[in-house]
Scaffold this active site. Structure first.
Site, PDB file in Angstrom:
ATOM      1  N   LYS A  37       0.843  -1.198   0.000  1.00 40.65           N
ATOM      2  CA  LYS A  37       0.000   0.000   0.000  1.00 40.65           C
ATOM      3  C   LYS A  37       0.880   1.250   0.000  1.00 40.65           C
ATOM      4  CE  LYS A  37      -3.706  -2.315  -0.264  1.00 40.65           C
ATOM      5  NZ  LYS A  37      -4.374  -3.167   0.676  1.00 40.65           N
TER       6      LYS A  37
HETATM    7  C1  LIG Z   1      -5.436  -4.215   0.993  1.00 41.03           C
HETATM    8  C2  LIG Z   1      -6.901  -4.123   1.003  1.00 41.03           C
HETATM    9  C3  LIG Z   1      -7.682  -4.534   2.107  1.00 41.03           C
HETATM   10  C4  LIG Z   1      -7.151  -5.336   3.256  1.00 41.03           C
HETATM   11  O1  LIG Z   1      -6.119  -4.801   3.968  1.00 41.03           O
HETATM   12  P1  LIG Z   1      -5.110  -5.764   4.738  1.00 41.03           P
HETATM   13  O2  LIG Z   1      -4.322  -4.784   5.535  1.00 41.03           O
HETATM   14  O3  LIG Z   1      -4.298  -6.479   3.711  1.00 41.03           O
HETATM   15  O4  LIG Z   1      -5.891  -6.684   5.599  1.00 41.03           O
HETATM   16  C5  LIG Z   1      -9.045  -4.310   2.087  1.00 41.03           C
HETATM   17  N1  LIG Z   1      -9.640  -3.748   1.036  1.00 41.03           N
HETATM   18  C6  LIG Z   1      -8.945  -3.360  -0.054  1.00 41.03           C
HETATM   19  C7  LIG Z   1      -9.681  -2.720  -1.172  1.00 41.03           C
HETATM   20  C8  LIG Z   1      -7.564  -3.561  -0.117  1.00 41.03           C
HETATM   21  O5  LIG Z   1      -6.902  -3.213  -1.216  1.00 41.03           O
END
Ligand SMILES: *Cc1c(COP(=O)(O)O)cnc(C)c1O
Length: 379
Positions: free
Chosen positions: A190
């Site tokens: 991210k």
């Molecule tokens: C990455 C992501 C998540 C989940 O986040 P994690 O920290 O990996 O549990 C949820 N929704 C979207 C759209 C994502 O891209």
């Protein structure tokens, strides 16, 4: 692999090392500690009047958010179909049923018209959905004015999955703060990362307190171990928070860099016919977490898989867009409302390498591989 160009890799060039060393000199490496406080305070400034509770993942943030919106076994929750599975998985953890809705073409996010049709039909079937999960996909905010109107009219709260849109703005308002509750993810790829991590966002002190409570094993405020409810071990640890504090210090820079990556691809690819970019509608500002393109094989003569595998041969990582959840076997029993908008975007879409620190040279390599693909077709 050396010389490979990754889709979205993290970079730790700020205070990460220093802060982590600091934590390791203290006894506070688990949940609780000064870095956790400071990481959360860093968000208070950005999100005012909202605040963030730091958790161990975006998925657990959605899980807790749904509980705080009153979702229980047997309930229904509406969710954008075009998203990562983590948006919907927590609905199932709670024994509730995901009801999926198609996207619109301007932002690729949940379509207000299809959403209203879905709500009306669920109501006609005797079930009022408990929440609407709206996702700001790849950093692009959804059409909130239209969505707010529907949410208010039917009295169903919005849970904003802003996992991909930290630093994005909708008409001047920061993503993450647009729903009744919002969530971020700080997973490895991210825009900023704590390794694994997430956060729950609200402007309601009661919700924030309940989130902290549930995420800390529902431990009552006494000096011994007293529990009146079953809780979860979902808090972020102090080591992760130390990394997060340093990452947050560079967020604005990373947003500018990702936006510049998008702009550069757009210029470099402007001569190529049949490749389309997602534009920002008036008032929308995307963090451009990932630069995505749509390839029209009728014009280009090659499709997303041809290009993905050509890039892979050059050690360049690209990826399909999220496969709509209503088409996933895991959710085969869920109702779906809408047409084929998400499916068509998915069919043509590819995410290009978009790390904040990708060099111009590397972007040119990506574009050269795309140019070669055109060449191959015309040969
Ligand atoms: C990455 C992501 C998540 C989940 O986040 P994690 O920290 O990996 O549990 C949820 N929704 C979207 C759209 C994502 O891209």
């Amino acid at each position: 692999m050396p010389n490979s160009i990754l889709l979205s890799s993290p970079l730790f060039e700020g205070n990460e090392q220093k802060y982590v060393e600091n934590v390791l000199k203290s006894p506070y490496i688990a949940a609780g500690g000064t870095f956790l406080d400071e990481f959360e305070k860093g968000f208070s400034v950005r999100l005012f009047p909202h605040n963030l509770v730091a958790l161990n993942s975006g998925t657990s943030a959605i899980h807790i958010a749904l509980m705080l919106l009153g979702v229980e076994a047997g309930d229904e929750v509406i969710c954008q179909s075009f998203t990562f599975c983590a948006s919907a998985n927590p609905i199932v953890y709670l024994g509730a049923l995901p009801v999926f809705v198609d996207s619109e073409e301007d932002t690729w996010n949940i379509c207000p018209e299809a959403l209203e049709i879905a709500i009306k039909d669920r109501l006609a079937k005797g079930k009022k959905p408990k929440a609407i999960i709206v996702v700001d996909l790849f950093g692009m905010p959804a059409k909130y004015d239209e969505l707010f109107a529907i949410s208010q009219h039917y009295g169903i709260p919005i849970l904003e999955d802003a996992a991909e849109s930290l630093g994005s703005l909708y008409k001047g308002q920061v993503c993450g703060s647009l729903g009744e509750i919002g969530i971020f993810s700080f997973n490895g790829n991210k825009i900023i990362t704590t390794g694994t991590g997430g956060g729950l966002i609200s402007d309601n002190p009661l919700i924030l307190e309940k989130a902290r409570f549930l995420a800390s094993q529902a431990r009552e405020k006494v000096h011994y171990f007293e529990h009146h409810t079953v809780g979860y071990n979902y808090r972020m640890g102090n080591v992760a928070a130390a990394i997060g504090k340093a990452q947050l210090e560079t967020l604005d820079q990373k947003v500018e860099q990702r936006r510049a990556v998008y702009d550069r691809y757009k210029v470099l690819l402007s001569e190529f016919e049949g490749i389309f970019f997602l534009e920002e509608p008036e008032g929308f500002k995307s963090n451009r977490w990932l630069t995505t393109v749509l390839i029209d094989p009728q014009i280009t003569g090659f499709d997303k898989e041809d290009l993905r595998s050509a890039l892979e041969k050059e050690n360049i990582e690209s990826r399909y867009l999220w496969k709509p959840l209503h088409l996933q076997v895991a959710f085969k029993d869920s109702p779906y409302y809408g047409g084929n908008v998400a499916l068509q975007i998915y069919g043509k879409g590819l995410c290009l390498p978009s790390s904040s620190h990708i060099s111009e040279e590397e972007q040119k390599q990506v574009v050269l591989t795309i140019a070669n693909q055109y060449q191959k077709v015309s040969d």
